[in-house]
Design a protein around this motif. Sequence first.
Motif, mmCIF file in Angstrom:
data_model
loop_
_atom_site.group_PDB
_atom_site.id
_atom_site.type_symbol
_atom_site.label_atom_id
_atom_site.label_comp_id
_atom_site.label_asym_id
_atom_site.label_seq_id
_atom_site.Cartn_x
_atom_site.Cartn_y
_atom_site.Cartn_z
ATOM 1 N N LEU B 62 -4.238 -14.713 17.270
ATOM 2 C CA LEU B 62 -3.014 -14.166 16.698
ATOM 3 C C LEU B 62 -2.536 -13.075 17.629
ATOM 4 N N PHE B 64 -1.551 -9.896 18.243
ATOM 5 C CA PHE B 64 -1.525 -8.679 17.436
ATOM 6 C C PHE B 64 -1.900 -7.512 18.314
ATOM 7 N N LYS B 111 -1.615 4.197 8.160
ATOM 8 C CA LYS B 111 -0.414 3.524 7.665
ATOM 9 C C LYS B 111 -0.465 2.041 7.992
ATOM 10 N N MET B 112 -1.177 1.693 9.014
ATOM 11 C CA MET B 112 -1.194 0.305 9.469
ATOM 12 C C MET B 112 -2.288 -0.506 8.809
ATOM 13 N N PRO B 114 -3.273 -1.262 5.678
ATOM 14 C CA PRO B 114 -2.950 -2.287 4.674
ATOM 15 C C PRO B 114 -2.173 -3.453 5.251
ATOM 16 N N VAL B 115 -1.380 -3.174 6.256
ATOM 17 C CA VAL B 115 -0.611 -4.242 6.890
ATOM 18 C C VAL B 115 -1.552 -5.226 7.557
ATOM 19 N N ARG B 118 -3.311 -7.275 4.987
ATOM 20 C CA ARG B 118 -2.467 -8.321 4.420
ATOM 21 C C ARG B 118 -2.337 -9.500 5.369
ATOM 22 N N ILE B 119 -2.212 -9.178 6.660
ATOM 23 C CA ILE B 119 -2.113 -10.256 7.641
ATOM 24 C C ILE B 119 -3.416 -11.031 7.708
#
Lengths: 433, 224, 173
Positions: B62, B64, B111-112, B114-115, B118-119
Amino acid sequence: MTDNPGERTRSALKVPYREREESVTASEMAGLDPPAAATDYEFEPEAELLTINIGPHHPATHGVLRLLCTLEGETVLDLEPIIGYVHTGIEKSCEDQEYWKAITFVERMDYLAYYFNSYVYCSAVETLLDEEVPPRAQYLRVIHMELNRIASHLFWLGTAALDIGAMSMLWWALRERDGFLDLFEMSGGQRLHTRYFQVGGVAEDIPPGFEEKARKIIAGMPARIDQYEALLDRNEIWLQRMKHTGVVSREEMLALGVTGPLLRASGEPWDLRKAMPYCGYEQFDFNVPVGTVGDNYDRYRVRLEEMRESLKIAEQALDGLPEGPYITTNRKVALPPRHELATSMEALIHHFKLVTEGFRVPPGEVYKAVESPRGELGCFVLADGSAKPSRVHMRDPSFVNLQSLKRMGEGSLIADFIASVAMLDPILGGVDR
Amino acid sequence: MEVTRTKVGAPDEFRSRQLKAQQMLRGDLIGPDLDEYVEKSVLLTRFEDAQNWARKNALFPLGFGLACCAIEMITVIGSPRNDLARFGAEAIRFTPRQADLIILSGRVSIKMAPVIRRIYEQMLEPKWVIAMGACSSSAGMFNNYAVVQGADKFMPVDVYVPGCPPRPEALIYGIMQLQDKIQRSPHQGWRERYRSAGTEEAPDRIVAEGGGADLADSEGVDNA
Amino acid sequence: MPDATGLELVAQRVRSAVSEDAVVDTLHAYGGATLEVKPDAVHDVLAHLRDDDDEPYEFLSTLHGCDYLPEEPRLGVHYGLLSMQRRERLAVKTRLGTDSPVLRSVVDLYPTASFQEREVYDFFGVQFEGHPDLRRILMPEDYVGYPQRRDFPMGGEPVLFTFNEHELPRWYD
């Protein structure tokens, strides 16, 4: 395009989805709910606006930038960047480290232009210490900074062209970049984040094969840049996408505080290397490319020309490299060379003091600025007399340049807006620090 | 015109193999010849091994990138000197639904996190995680309020690649280690260790005490 | 940079244009000039320096905050002004206390201050009146506390050594 696109969106912006997405709260994130279904969505029949989230994870490798766009069809009406997804608290961490340890933290901010970060911080500390940097160190710093500028522009070129669709540029740019990173590895030991610049000079002298290899690479680069230009400059698709897109006038750029290639592309010839020279730049002969229209095509051309000028500077610096010490001889600030440790007691004591406690800096505050590949990179250091800085703040160019994104995007098509983001060259490590 | 006749040599030689293949296609090979031919050209293995071999050689990373390690990751993917296509992993997919390897390259801020989680949950099984660099393995040098102290605080990690940033060769070595891991032991028994029973990851699976699932479990219906 | 006498002249002009007690102090050190002003007068001083002065500064380079903790008043906000015509920089700074850290926003004068004032608010808690959108910018929006103040803890985890590893809970417990 309406006459004032921002106006129309104000009423339509009260869509619950947008309001919820606009604010990023930790408590909401903890719940990890997927966005609610269409049941609580207020339908505005006359507006037909679409709010989408170009999220923190997206293919354009500009880092974790999140853009909340309101579109009407394909036209961007309103746009808001939401940042902070890679905020590392570097400035606060620096307050806990000695001055020379903070160099490693500060380097990792703008992670493509690492020599610039460490240079501006070292320069600020040297000003506070009233320390002279020997001329050989200055020239070495200039060489490394200009090579880093070229490497940073190469990476920008590769990824920006990838965004537009010209994929070959990525392979070519990374191929050249490997050559530059080899040079950095020769002098500093690592490809990225080398911690090569120290307070008072550079950490080590360049090894014997460095100059020859650097000359070879510099000699081979203009032909490569010609190849890039041959591929992209007159390319019909490139011209259609770049010309007259993302135009922001010079006055607006100045009002928004934008500096660097973006400002120069819109017509203002402001370059800190020429205007307020530092680190011996006044001795070198180079030009500063300035654009006319201020669209994306100008930004692209300005950066390509900057690469050529940096090659000139690096070559002049290699030609004129003076002999002498590569770091200041003041043992209270710079580590003594290892061979002295076996013979001199004083050198041993200095080494011990510097490594355990670090040098103390008399109280004062200073702001220094340099021209990084993205604009004016500034460093504010507040010293309170101890061995650790009391406040280090980096004025990052990408953070301030990001404010112009809204002006570039309003009223343009979304594809042109993506091109503008690519040409803006934001580095989120610097934006978020 | 000069005609040279060369006798077909040992049975392993290419020409003789070619002739045998032609005969088989025409249906001329029967009896012990056919048995011998089949034995030579068929590899017997367990289904799981073959499946793992296919999976490890066709990883879809991925795309990222978070911070500085992303630059080295892009160098690994794109640079002609060290590239990932040698290992079959050059198909970078940017949507998590189509990827099975997420390379966490860079520092994970609060801040990142949870993102990323989720991904990660949007990826389909089987999926693997490489924590590239010191910052995602263990927060690196950022022991402060803004960085999650290691990505394994909120997601299971398979391979940790140290370095700041790791050299491209180091990342490639990490991917090779992951390939070994996929080949040898894909049970992913660490899910039990993370007490994931009852969470979104394994909503109805009761974790048995004392050790990982056996082979039938790992590939069967229990992987939700 | 304006030299020491030039700085004094600027201070005099600002005093006569804005108010007698606007300029608290002038400092000329390390080749740079700093003008310290009182917090209520910041907006007027910057407006004067941008528009009316004989030596105008039309570019705001940086706006950042600082915490001078043992000294009071504690919080400092620095405005770095730049004149591209004369190639000079002037720093304007104010000091505030944490009891009422309110300043008037300069976004109407310099639109570049928008993100930068939000950052100062996020990290130091200085409220800017008149800012169109004062929210946290780098931290999540419901974060409690102002991280870059000197008395905010560094955070993170204690480093495990053999002497303290038995005391700290580990994830597999």
